[in-house]
Design an enzyme around this catalytic site. Structure first.
Site, PDB file in Angstrom:
ATOM      1  N   HIS A   1       0.848  -1.194   0.000  1.00 45.82           N
ATOM      2  CA  HIS A   1       0.000   0.000   0.000  1.00 45.82           C
ATOM      3  C   HIS A   1       0.881   1.241   0.000  1.00 45.82           C
ATOM      4  CE1 HIS A   1       0.871  -0.637   4.250  1.00 45.82           C
ATOM      5  NE2 HIS A   1       0.352   0.534   4.567  1.00 45.82           N
TER       6      HIS A   1
ATOM      7  N   HIS B   1       1.375   3.823   1.975  1.00 43.53           N
ATOM      8  CA  HIS B   1       1.836   4.527   3.162  1.00 43.53           C
ATOM      9  C   HIS B   1       3.356   4.498   3.147  1.00 43.53           C
ATOM     10  CE1 HIS B   1      -2.120   4.233   5.694  1.00 43.53           C
ATOM     11  NE2 HIS B   1      -2.097   5.277   4.889  1.00 43.53           N
TER      12      HIS B   1
ATOM     13  N   ASP C   1       5.839   4.161   5.110  1.00 38.48           N
ATOM     14  CA  ASP C   1       6.686   3.161   5.759  1.00 38.48           C
ATOM     15  C   ASP C   1       6.671   1.824   5.036  1.00 38.48           C
ATOM     16  OD1 ASP C   1       4.021   2.858   6.567  1.00 38.48           O
ATOM     17  OD2 ASP C   1       4.554   1.956   8.486  1.00 38.48           O
ATOM     18  N   HIS C   2       6.090   1.824   3.836  1.00 43.78           N
ATOM     19  CA  HIS C   2       6.083   0.601   3.031  1.00 43.78           C
ATOM     20  C   HIS C   2       6.629   0.815   1.613  1.00 43.78           C
ATOM     21  CE1 HIS C   2       3.792  -2.060   5.811  1.00 43.78           C
ATOM     22  NE2 HIS C   2       3.496  -0.879   6.312  1.00 43.78           N
TER      23      HIS C   2
ATOM     24  N   HIS D   1      -7.532  -1.641   5.513  1.00 53.58           N
ATOM     25  CA  HIS D   1      -6.683  -0.633   6.137  1.00 53.58           C
ATOM     26  C   HIS D   1      -7.223   0.747   5.740  1.00 53.58           C
ATOM     27  CE1 HIS D   1      -3.274   0.772   8.270  1.00 53.58           C
ATOM     28  NE2 HIS D   1      -2.553   1.149   7.222  1.00 53.58           N
TER      29      HIS D   1
ATOM     30  N   ASP E   1      -0.491  -3.932   6.021  1.00 54.45           N
ATOM     31  CA  ASP E   1      -1.145  -3.634   7.280  1.00 54.45           C
ATOM     32  C   ASP E   1      -2.643  -3.953   7.156  1.00 54.45           C
ATOM     33  OD1 ASP E   1       1.354  -2.480   7.424  1.00 54.45           O
ATOM     34  OD2 ASP E   1       0.667  -0.551   8.127  1.00 54.45           O
TER      35      ASP E   1
ATOM     36  N   HIS F   1       5.658  -5.590  12.290  1.00 56.93           N
ATOM     37  CA  HIS F   1       5.051  -4.256  12.218  1.00 56.93           C
ATOM     38  C   HIS F   1       4.720  -3.727  13.615  1.00 56.93           C
ATOM     39  CE1 HIS F   1       2.405  -0.965  10.742  1.00 56.93           C
ATOM     40  NE2 HIS F   1       3.237  -1.019   9.713  1.00 56.93           N
TER      41      HIS F   1
END
Length: 302
Positions: A60, A62, A64-65, A140, A210, A268
């Site tokens: 996805h 975001h 941090d990915h 999410h 997530d 995570h």
């Protein structure tokens, strides 16, 4: 099947922890799953060859990915990469990456293919003769997919003593290993079961990060050898998990139990906790076979 954890903590890079990225090696393929900041450094620390990465899966959009993706793609360019590279991720990933390349007047000397995902149903996104990859739709705050990596059935193992006993020419070995019976010159049919042994069982790896607690994924990951499931919070912060659409360790364990997976791998983690062992302790109250991801950890599932 070998898994290297490059990063497995939530939200932001810290001095000793990295956000999400991992490498799955299966049937001589190397898949990069998510690509947070620091992924290149972690690849180097773990002595993983950049050149072996031909497929990158982004769950996805975001940061941090995927904030490490443009840097990795640029490094491939500096390395004079020639091999095609495929990126699988949500719609918008192509626009984000091409904008950065264009405004920095950069380019890739290799073919860069984007496979943008929009379906909310599970679909096959990669397949070759040895491995198949399907999406696992997750719940999410933004459109998110997990990924299911499945080995295809392996060829049968040749029973050397049996084929020599029947004086079978080596030109037929390939046919036999792929399940064929053998007809001798006198017309006698030798069943394949007499000429081969069963192959090793195929392996399956399910990656789910997530997501909030969602039992709808259970049929998709049923009986997986390994389930990586996010566990951002403990049950004491279940309200925060619900608000941010994340999961607790107990919820991850419940999914593992319902899906009857062989092993649960947690990751995570929120960095608010003093020890990641707290996540294992909570999960084991529901599901017994719990492993903990940590930066630099390597799991050999063979």
């Amino acid at each position: 099947m070998k898994l290297t954890i490059l990063g497995c903590y939530a939200a932001t890079p810290r001095t000793l922890t990295n956000p999400t990225s991992q490498v799955l090696e299966i049937r001589n393929r190397m898949f990069l799953i998510d690509c947070a900041e620091g992924t290149q450094v972690q690849l180097r620390k773990n002595k993983l060859k950049f050149s072996k990465i031909n497929h990158i899966f982004i769950s996805h959009l975001h940061g941090d990915h995927f904030y490490g993706l443009i840097g990795l793609l640029s490094t491939f360019m500096l390395f004079n990469r020639q091999t095609d590279l495929h990126v699988y991720g949500p719609k918008g990933i192509k626009e984000i990456i091409l904008l950065q390349l264009r405004l920095s007047e950069s380019f890739t000397g290799y073919n860069l293919y984007f496979h943008e995902l929009t379906s909310k149903e599970s679909e096959v996104i990669f397949e070759d003769e040895k491995v198949i990859v399907k999406t696992i739709p997750l719940k999410h705050r933004v459109y998110t997919n997990g990924f299911l990596f499945q080995e295809k059935p392996k060829e049968r193992k040749l029973n050397v003593e049996a084929v020599e006993h029947y004086n079978i020419d080596t030109v037929y070995y390939r046919k036999i290993k792929y399940g064929g019976d053998m007809t001798l010159e006198d017309g006698t049919v030798i069943p394949n079961a007499e000429l081969t042994f069963d192959p090793e069982p195929v392996k399956t790896y399910a990656y789910c990060s997530d997501t909030m607690y969602d039992e709808s994924i259970v049929p998709l990951i049923q009986n997986a050898d390994v389930l990586y499931h996010e566990a951002t919070f403990l049950e004491s912060e279940a309200d925060k998990a619900a608000k941010t659409m994340h999961s607790t360790a107990k919820e991850a364990a419940t999914i593992a139990k319902l899906a009857k997976v062989k092993q649960l791998l947690l990751g995570h983690y929120s960095t608010r906790y003093s020890s990641i062992e707290l996540f294992r302790a909570e999960a084991e109250t529901v599901f017994p076979n719990v492993l903990l991801a940590d930066d630099g950890a390597v799991f050999d599932f063979d």
